[in-house]
Scaffold this motif. Structure first.
Motif, mmCIF file in Angstrom:
data_model
loop_
_atom_site.group_PDB
_atom_site.id
_atom_site.type_symbol
_atom_site.label_atom_id
_atom_site.label_comp_id
_atom_site.label_asym_id
_atom_site.label_seq_id
_atom_site.Cartn_x
_atom_site.Cartn_y
_atom_site.Cartn_z
ATOM 1 N N THR A 2 0.883 -1.219 0.070
ATOM 2 C CA THR A 2 -0.048 -0.004 -0.001
ATOM 3 C C THR A 2 0.837 1.322 -0.046
ATOM 4 N N THR A 3 0.537 2.170 -0.828
ATOM 5 C CA THR A 3 1.150 3.526 -0.760
ATOM 6 C C THR A 3 0.902 4.537 0.519
ATOM 7 N N ASN A 5 1.014 8.093 2.180
ATOM 8 C CA ASN A 5 0.853 9.386 1.941
ATOM 9 C C ASN A 5 1.539 10.111 2.841
ATOM 10 N N SER A 10 4.154 11.198 -1.845
ATOM 11 C CA SER A 10 3.586 9.612 -1.651
ATOM 12 C C SER A 10 4.897 8.771 -1.772
ATOM 13 N N HIS A 12 5.910 5.291 -2.740
ATOM 14 C CA HIS A 12 5.314 4.094 -3.616
ATOM 15 C C HIS A 12 6.227 3.064 -3.429
ATOM 16 N N PHE A 13 5.511 1.719 -3.734
ATOM 17 C CA PHE A 13 6.253 0.388 -3.526
ATOM 18 C C PHE A 13 6.305 -0.218 -4.845
ATOM 19 N N LYS A 16 5.208 -0.867 -9.785
ATOM 20 C CA LYS A 16 4.219 -0.095 -9.905
ATOM 21 C C LYS A 16 4.571 1.262 -9.862
ATOM 22 N N ALA A 17 5.557 1.785 -8.504
ATOM 23 C CA ALA A 17 6.128 3.023 -8.178
ATOM 24 C C ALA A 17 6.677 3.684 -9.587
ATOM 25 N N GLU A 20 4.311 5.755 -11.615
ATOM 26 C CA GLU A 20 3.900 6.827 -10.857
ATOM 27 C C GLU A 20 5.033 7.714 -11.442
ATOM 28 N N MET A 157 8.167 12.560 -4.746
ATOM 29 C CA MET A 157 7.703 11.055 -4.529
ATOM 30 C C MET A 157 8.949 10.372 -4.029
ATOM 31 N N ILE A 159 10.400 6.131 -4.066
ATOM 32 C CA ILE A 159 10.056 4.821 -4.598
ATOM 33 C C ILE A 159 10.816 4.022 -3.830
ATOM 34 N N HIS A 208 7.853 -1.556 5.245
ATOM 35 C CA HIS A 208 6.809 -0.658 5.415
ATOM 36 C C HIS A 208 6.161 -0.325 6.752
#
Length: 352
Positions: A2-3, A5, A10, A12-13, A16-17, A20, A157, A159, A208
């Motif tokens: 989960t991202t 914020n 944000s 991101h992990f 998929k980051a 972004e 951001m 990553i 995380h």
């Protein structure tokens, strides 16, 4: 994963980051993109980054030498000059790809170049993933004094790609684990319990959770006026030890995490003397730390120089050394004072 914020950005992990990041670049239409790397991340991390980051924009790579010894204003000047020569402007983006030295220094370079350009942090070590790259602190060392020059500035951001951890040594993983232990003792004891009781931990879950804790603290106190000081648990003595071993030619330098681990043992001892932290838990911490990190020999002659370096700590007020201490696990007190005699005693306790 989960991202998470933060205030203006944000975290991101996983793969998929990078989507972004591509979206950010497209949305902001940056004039140019620079990637700051060191010798190690250019070879071991940059190929993965380029494989996963899709953009039509040309990318300029700026390489600096690896190591804490190069985290200084002279290195910044070199990066600023290269960016200027390559035509960087206020609409440029700087991506930092590396450990804490790269993210700290790169964030400082970006936040001061032409009074500030956007930057993105991609930490590649465990230490930078769970601590250095998160929270908006940027800066460089002044000689051997840690992080004396810097500003608060948030990235666009962050990553977190755990695949980069395959590029670092076991010693560096242990170094980053010290910061996770810190979060465990101050906020979530299960983190500490899992690390000391298990050789095969799920490192992604620990990362995380650690970032969640740091982000919650920073959201409450972004400029370290109060509760954010808890993130310095183990660091007051730890930074003194780290700086001393860095500047002493007859000593072998130790990692940041190894120094902070020593600091946590010493500051646990102070907690038992100044607050009500149970002596049983002090011994528990010492045993766990030595099991993980081994023992660093600190001679009696080393103690006064270490205390002298501690007097430059950024948390100090009116020349008094300030500590974060524990009443118990998950129960801390900031702005504690300790006499030099007691500090000496705490280092002797670690060494005993």
């Amino acid at each position: 994963m989960t991202t998470i914020n933060a205030t203006t950005y944000s975290i991101h992990f996983d793969e998929k980051a990078y989507h972004e990041l591509a979206s950010l670049v497209s949305k902001n239409n940056y004039s140019s993109i620079f990637v700051l790397v060191d010798d190690n991340t250019l070879e071991h991390c940059y190929p993965r980054f380029m494989q996963l980051f899709a953009t039509d924009k040309p990318i300029e790579v700026i390489q600096i030498e690896a190591g804490e010894i190069h985290k200084n204003i002279e290195t910044c000047m070199g990066v600023w000059n290269v960016m200027t020569e390559l035509g960087a402007d206020r609409k440029s983006l700087l991506i930092t790809l590396g450990g804490g030295v790269i993210t700290d220094l790169g964030g400082f370079v970006a936040s001061t170049f032409k009074r500030g350009i956007d930057f993105v942090n991609i930490p590649t070590t465990l230490l930078s993933m769970v601590d250095a790259s998160v929270g908006g602190k940027t800066g460089v060392d002044l000689g051997v004094l840690k992080n004396q020059i810097g500003v608060f500035a948030n990235p666009e951001m962050i990553i977190i790609d755990a695949e980069y951890l395959h590029t670092v040594s076991t010693r560096e993983i242990r170094s980053g684990t010290a910061e996770i232990i810190k979060y465990g003792m101050t906020h979530d004891i299960e983190l500490f319990n899992e690390i000391r009781g298990n050789d095969q931990v799920n490192i992604v879950d620990l990362i995380h959770r650690s970032i969640e804790i740091k982000n919650e603290v920073v959201l409450e106190d972004p400029k370290e006026q109060g509760v954010r000081k808890v993130l310095n648990w183990g660091h007051t003595i730890g930074h003194g030890v780290e700086s001393y071993f860095l500047e002493s030619p007859e000593k072998e330098a130790i990692t940041h995490g190894e120094a902070i681990a020593i600091g946590m043992v010493c500051e646990a001892y102070l907690s038992s003397k100044i607050l009500d932290f149970p002596k049983k838990k002090v011994l528990e911490i010492k045993e766990a730390i030595i099991n993980i990190y081994g023992k660093v020999a600190i001679n009696e002659d080393d103690i006064q120089p270490i205390i002298a370096l501690m007097k430059h700590d950024k948390k100090n007020i009116n020349g008094e050394i300030n500590f974060v201490l524990l009443n118990d696990y998950e129960d801390f007190k900031i702005n504690c004072k300790a006499s030099e005699d007691l500090i000496q005693e705490s280092i002797a306790f670690y060494n005993s």
